[in-house]
Enzyme design. Structure first.
Site, PDB file in Angstrom:
ATOM      1  N   GLU A 174       0.811  -1.217   0.000  1.00 15.15           N
ATOM      2  CA  GLU A 174       0.000   0.000   0.000  1.00 15.15           C
ATOM      3  C   GLU A 174       0.848   1.273   0.000  1.00 15.15           C
ATOM      4  OE1 GLU A 174      -3.735   0.033   0.330  1.00 15.15           O
ATOM      5  OE2 GLU A 174      -3.402  -1.965  -0.491  1.00 15.15           O
ATOM      6  N   HIS A 250      -4.699   1.699   7.212  1.00 15.20           N
ATOM      7  CA  HIS A 250      -3.290   1.981   6.925  1.00 15.20           C
ATOM      8  C   HIS A 250      -2.646   2.507   8.201  1.00 15.20           C
ATOM      9  CE1 HIS A 250      -4.515   2.732   2.492  1.00 15.20           C
ATOM     10  NE2 HIS A 250      -3.925   1.561   2.572  1.00 15.20           N
ATOM     11  N   CYS A 371      -3.037  11.288   3.621  1.00 13.26           N
ATOM     12  CA  CYS A 371      -3.376  10.448   2.462  1.00 13.26           C
ATOM     13  C   CYS A 371      -3.112  11.185   1.155  1.00 13.26           C
ATOM     14  CB  CYS A 371      -4.853  10.054   2.491  1.00 13.26           C
ATOM     15  SG  CYS A 371      -5.283   8.795   3.697  1.00 13.26           S
TER      16      CYS A 371
END
EC number: 3.5.3.23
Length: 449
Positions: A174, A250, A371
């Site tokens: 990720e 995450h 993000c």
């Protein structure tokens, strides 16, 4: 030679919508199928970029992806003209059309993992595009991501690019959302911190029970090998499976690091003391003084951290050595989180100021300030080798605002995704954007014979 951390923020794409595609992401699922405002979303992101650039931070822009992804729909068996492909998908498999229209590439913390030249064996900045294997709508991003990054960082003397890891669950990667780096200064060798949710091949490691662990230990280790990192400059830590099951999909939803500082929730990791000990020892061997700021669960519960995105913040170093924490408006709206932040900045520690941004359009889809940015530590000579078209300036900001207002809709619902005209609008906008950012032909529609 001076060195900088440059934040490259994802420009929100014209198909920004609330598809509810991200299982394990509480905000994404809870706002599913609401109408979105792509124009406002892009403007909110640009406002953050411009504000930080105006404060003296180095800031760049990362272009969005071509959406709807007609080629992806063709691979799933839809045929005909581009318009017919979209209309068939809408009629026969609307969830696939929604996935092919996702603007999730705005969250460029997932675009790639980046290691600066001070850490790598060959003295170049290394990029590995993330395969984002866990979610279909994100797994189709990495080919374009790789082309965009190569167009931004094209000088092979300074930059090395690696393709995404094999697109299987064992190597689920990720990107930078599960990676941070500690250093005394950006140009010196540091310690790279890889956080994983599970091991693919060793069943002795615990794993979450409700939501998927998107990052594997084996993927993190592979990226470290590709980048030529030495063992004395790497620490691996397992994220606490129980917080993954509470919506921490995450690591950047439960901790953030920069310079010599780790800002983390008490429940973020397994074997926390051992992890912190490794970070302290390895950074000390490189001349650094590791500092950990622990947020106790008694002050901020995991649920509050997830709802407010307290840790999905940007921890930025200022010239005077102090740090600025960039948080979303949702932190100010949460009494417990805001009380903690007032206490944090009054303690005389590393974090001296909190700056709040309205990023509601992104937040409702489950993405906060962290993000939206990919961090790249660059020496002055490396920064000079970056494509200048992607560096945020006042003229570029004005140009991009005009571009957004010209091409973006102010309302997008699920039914609008079936409109073939949306594809025409998006391609027209992106064709113009590649000229503005001087990227060349990075999109599939520009590369067709």
């Amino acid at each position: 030679m001076k060195s900088y951390e440059v934040n490259f923020d994802g420009l929100v794409g014209p198909t920004h919508n609330y598809g509810g595609l991200s299982y394990g992401n509480v905000a994404s699922q809870s706002n599913s199928q609401q109408a979105s405002n792509p124009r406002e979303a892009a403007r909110q992101g640009l406002a953050k970029m411009k504000a930080l650039a105006d404060m003296g931070f180095k800031q760049g822009v990362l272009a969005p992806q071509e959406r709807p992804d007609v080629a992806a729909l063709r691979r799933l068996g839809f045929s005909g003209s581009d318009a017919e492909v979209i209309q068939r998908a809408a009629k026969e498999a609307m969830p696939l059309l929604v996935a092919s229209c996702s603007a999730s590439s705005m969250w460029v913390a997932n675009a790639a993992t980046v290691s600066p030249s001070a850490d790598t064996a060959d003295g170049r900045v290394h990029f590995t595009a993330a395969n984002l294997n866990c979610k279909y709508h994100r797994s189709i991003e990495h080919p374009t991501t790789s082309r965009v990054l190569a167009a931004m960082f094209s000088n092979e003397q300074h930059f090395a690019h690696h393709p995404a890891l094999p697109a299987v669950a064992q190597f689920g990667d990720e990107g930078a959302a599960n990676h941070t780096r500690f250093c005394r200064s950006y140009g010196e060798a540091g310690v790279e911190f890889f956080v994983y949710g599970r091991s693919a091949f060793d069943s002795r490691y615990p794993a979450p029970q409700k939501y998927p662990a998107r990052q594997t230990l084996e993927a993190s280790q592979a990226v470290a090998r590709l980048h030529g990192l030495s063992d004395d400059g790497v620490v691996y830590a397992q994220q606490n499976p129980s917080v993954i099951d509470q919506g921490v999909f995450h690591n950047d939803v439960i901790s953030v690091g920069n310079g010599e500082v780790l800002f983390y929730h008490e429940d973020a990791f397994l074997e926390t003391d051992a992890v912190l000990g490794q970070l302290q020892a390895k950074l000390a061997s490189k001349g650094g003084n590791f500092q950990a700021i622990r947020v106790p669960r008694a002050a901020v519960a995991v649920e509050d951290a997830v709802r407010s995105y307290l840790f999905n913040s940007q921890l930025l170093s200022r010239d005077d050595g102090s740090m600025l924490l960039v948080v979303p408006e949702e932190c100010r709206n949460n009494e417990r989180v805001w009380a903690y932040l007032q206490q944090l900045t009054s303690q005389g520690g590393a974090v001296k100021e909190v700056k709040v941004f309205d990023l509601k359009q992104s937040m409702q889809n489950g993405g906060g300030p962290a993000c939206l940015r990919l961090r790249v530590a660059l020496k002055e000579s490396e920064l000079a080798a970056v494509n200048p078209g992607v560096i945020m300036t006042a003229p570029l900001y004005d140009t991009l605002l005009q571009w957004v207002d010209k091409h973006y809709r102010d309302r997008l619902g699920e039914a609008d995704l079936a409109d073939p005209q949306l594809l025409v609008e998006c391609r027209t906008a992106l064709d113009e954007l590649t000229q503005i950012l001087k990227l060349g032909s990075v999109y599939p529609f520009q590369r067709q014979p």
